[in-house]
Scaffold this motif. Structure first.
Motif, PDB file in Angstrom:
ATOM      1  N   UNK A   1       8.475   5.833  -2.627  1.00 13.32           N
ATOM      2  CA  UNK A   1       9.394   5.110  -3.876  1.00 13.32           C
ATOM      3  C   UNK A   1      10.738   4.678  -3.579  1.00 13.32           C
ATOM      4  N   UNK A   2      11.476   3.889  -4.020  1.00 13.96           N
ATOM      5  CA  UNK A   2      12.880   4.141  -3.869  1.00 13.96           C
ATOM      6  C   UNK A   2      13.662   3.542  -5.194  1.00 13.96           C
ATOM      7  N   UNK A   3      14.726   3.922  -4.775  1.00 14.85           N
ATOM      8  CA  UNK A   3      15.932   3.758  -5.892  1.00 14.85           C
ATOM      9  C   UNK A   3      16.411   3.349  -5.425  1.00 14.85           C
ATOM     10  N   UNK A   4      17.393   1.564  -6.315  1.00 15.75           N
ATOM     11  CA  UNK A   4      18.171   1.342  -6.291  1.00 15.75           C
ATOM     12  C   UNK A   4      19.244   1.332  -6.375  1.00 15.75           C
ATOM     13  N   UNK A   5      20.328   1.349  -5.864  1.00 15.05           N
ATOM     14  CA  UNK A   5      21.896   1.570  -6.817  1.00 15.05           C
ATOM     15  C   UNK A   5      22.158   1.350  -8.044  1.00 15.05           C
ATOM     16  N   UNK A   6      21.421  -0.121  -8.451  1.00 14.44           N
ATOM     17  CA  UNK A   6      20.996  -0.274  -9.919  1.00 14.44           C
ATOM     18  C   UNK A   6      20.219   0.547 -10.687  1.00 14.44           C
ATOM     19  N   UNK A   7      19.561   1.185 -10.536  1.00 11.62           N
ATOM     20  CA  UNK A   7      19.077   2.586 -11.231  1.00 11.62           C
ATOM     21  C   UNK A   7      17.336   2.093 -11.545  1.00 11.62           C
ATOM     22  N   UNK A   8      17.304   1.136 -10.420  1.00 11.57           N
ATOM     23  CA  UNK A   8      15.307   1.087 -10.693  1.00 11.57           C
ATOM     24  C   UNK A   8      14.693   1.936 -10.061  1.00 11.57           C
ATOM     25  N   UNK A   9      13.703   2.555 -10.755  1.00  8.00           N
ATOM     26  CA  UNK A   9      13.282   3.360  -8.954  1.00  8.00           C
ATOM     27  C   UNK A   9      11.868   2.456  -8.757  1.00  8.00           C
ATOM     28  N   UNK A  10      11.288   2.005  -7.425  1.00  8.38           N
ATOM     29  CA  UNK A  10       9.696   1.442  -8.005  1.00  8.38           C
ATOM     30  C   UNK A  10       9.096   1.768  -6.971  1.00  8.38           C
ATOM     31  N   UNK A  11       7.682   1.546  -5.994  1.00  7.16           N
ATOM     32  CA  UNK A  11       7.547   1.630  -4.758  1.00  7.16           C
ATOM     33  C   UNK A  11       6.691   0.451  -4.979  1.00  7.16           C
ATOM     34  N   UNK A  12       5.800   1.228  -3.243  1.00  7.41           N
ATOM     35  CA  UNK A  12       5.251  -0.292  -3.054  1.00  7.41           C
ATOM     36  C   UNK A  12       4.180   0.859  -1.891  1.00  7.41           C
ATOM     37  N   UNK A  13       2.884   0.474  -2.208  1.00  5.46           N
ATOM     38  CA  UNK A  13       1.562   1.077  -1.841  1.00  5.46           C
ATOM     39  C   UNK A  13       0.522   0.559  -1.153  1.00  5.46           C
ATOM     40  N   UNK A  14       0.597   0.778   0.414  1.00  6.27           N
ATOM     41  CA  UNK A  14      -0.690  -0.288   0.633  1.00  6.27           C
ATOM     42  C   UNK A  14      -1.574   0.801   1.449  1.00  6.27           C
ATOM     43  N   UNK A  15      -2.127   0.189   0.712  1.00  2.55           N
ATOM     44  CA  UNK A  15      -3.618   0.983   1.187  1.00  2.55           C
ATOM     45  C   UNK A  15      -4.907  -0.463   2.399  1.00  2.55           C
ATOM     46  N   UNK A  16      -5.860   0.301   3.024  1.00  2.00           N
ATOM     47  CA  UNK A  16      -7.254  -0.685   3.550  1.00  2.00           C
ATOM     48  C   UNK A  16      -8.112   0.249   3.501  1.00  2.00           C
ATOM     49  N   UNK A  17      -9.053  -0.751   3.779  1.00  2.00           N
ATOM     50  CA  UNK A  17     -10.258  -0.878   3.559  1.00  2.00           C
ATOM     51  C   UNK A  17     -10.897   0.525   4.202  1.00  2.00           C
ATOM     52  N   UNK A  18     -11.625   0.853   3.252  1.00  2.00           N
ATOM     53  CA  UNK A  18     -12.386   2.460   3.679  1.00  2.00           C
ATOM     54  C   UNK A  18     -13.262   2.425   3.906  1.00  2.00           C
ATOM     55  N   UNK A  19     -14.411   2.197   3.506  1.00  2.00           N
ATOM     56  CA  UNK A  19     -15.817   2.157   4.067  1.00  2.00           C
ATOM     57  C   UNK A  19     -16.921   1.434   4.594  1.00  2.00           C
ATOM     58  N   UNK A  20     -17.115   0.439   5.646  1.00  2.00           N
ATOM     59  CA  UNK A  20     -17.621  -0.263   6.031  1.00  2.00           C
ATOM     60  C   UNK A  20     -17.984  -1.828   5.402  1.00  2.00           C
ATOM     61  N   UNK A  21     -17.455  -1.847   4.038  1.00  2.00           N
ATOM     62  CA  UNK A  21     -18.568  -2.813   2.844  1.00  2.00           C
ATOM     63  C   UNK A  21     -17.246  -3.699   2.750  1.00  2.00           C
ATOM     64  N   UNK A  22     -18.005  -4.841   3.099  1.00  2.00           N
ATOM     65  CA  UNK A  22     -17.559  -6.075   3.075  1.00  2.00           C
ATOM     66  C   UNK A  22     -17.010  -6.693   1.563  1.00  2.00           C
ATOM     67  N   UNK A  23     -15.473  -7.103   1.804  1.00  2.00           N
ATOM     68  CA  UNK A  23     -15.392  -7.027   0.238  1.00  2.00           C
ATOM     69  C   UNK A  23     -16.117  -8.775  -0.073  1.00  2.00           C
ATOM     70  N   UNK A  24     -16.002  -8.969  -1.065  1.00  2.00           N
ATOM     71  CA  UNK A  24     -16.574 -10.501  -1.001  1.00  2.00           C
ATOM     72  C   UNK A  24     -16.631 -10.408  -2.950  1.00  2.00           C
ATOM     73  N   UNK A  25     -15.719 -11.361  -3.635  1.00  2.00           N
ATOM     74  CA  UNK A  25     -14.934 -12.196  -4.436  1.00  2.00           C
ATOM     75  C   UNK A  25     -16.657 -12.106  -5.540  1.00  2.00           C
ATOM     76  N   UNK A  26     -16.513 -11.943  -6.475  1.00  2.00           N
ATOM     77  CA  UNK A  26     -17.612 -11.596  -7.644  1.00  2.00           C
ATOM     78  C   UNK A  26     -17.366 -12.651  -9.072  1.00  2.00           C
TER      79      UNK A  26
END
Length: 122
Positions: free
Chosen positions: A97-122
């Motif tokens: 979580x990041x609180x800027x000096x102007x007051x907003x509270x934001x987040x940046x959440x990283x994720x990575x592939x977990x299960x070996x299944x190839x991600x494909x568009x549908x």
């Protein structure tokens, strides 16, 4: 996006921007008789970083991400763009979580592939 119990939650209103990638590994197999690279495609991967605003309402972003640091569960994440979907089982590795000096509270959440299944568009 699933919460830690596997229940899908619609948190798109809390997400302000995102970055995702679906790269493939490559192996250099160039013989000494070549003047340019020869390569093979290897394993597929997926990574995402979701950025958003803090929302502690029930079933919203804070409810979904507050357990990232204390649970080791894969979460189904579905991106939808112009009616096309890209779904993957991802492990989220941090909830900063990041609180800027102007007051907003934001987040940046990283994720990575977990299960070996190839991600494909549908």
């Amino acid at each position: 996006m699933d919460d830690a119990s596997g229940t899908p939650r619609a948190i798109k209103n809390d997400i302000t921007n995102l970055q995702f990638a679906t790269p493939r590994g490559v192996q250099d197999i160039t013989g000494i008789d070549k003047s340019a690279y020869e390569r093979l495609l290897l394993l597929a991967d997926m990574s995402v970083t979701l950025n958003g605003v803090f929302n502690d309402a029930s079933n919203m972003s804070h409810d979904v991400f507050k357990t990232v640091t204390s649970t080791s569960v894969a979460r189904t994440t579905t991106l939808t763009v112009s009616g096309q979907t890209l779904a993957g089982e991802l492990l989220y590795t941090d909830y900063p979580l990041t609180r800027a000096d102007s007051g907003e509270l934001t987040w940046a959440v990283p994720g990575v592939l977990a299960d070996g299944t190839v991600p494909t568009w549908a």
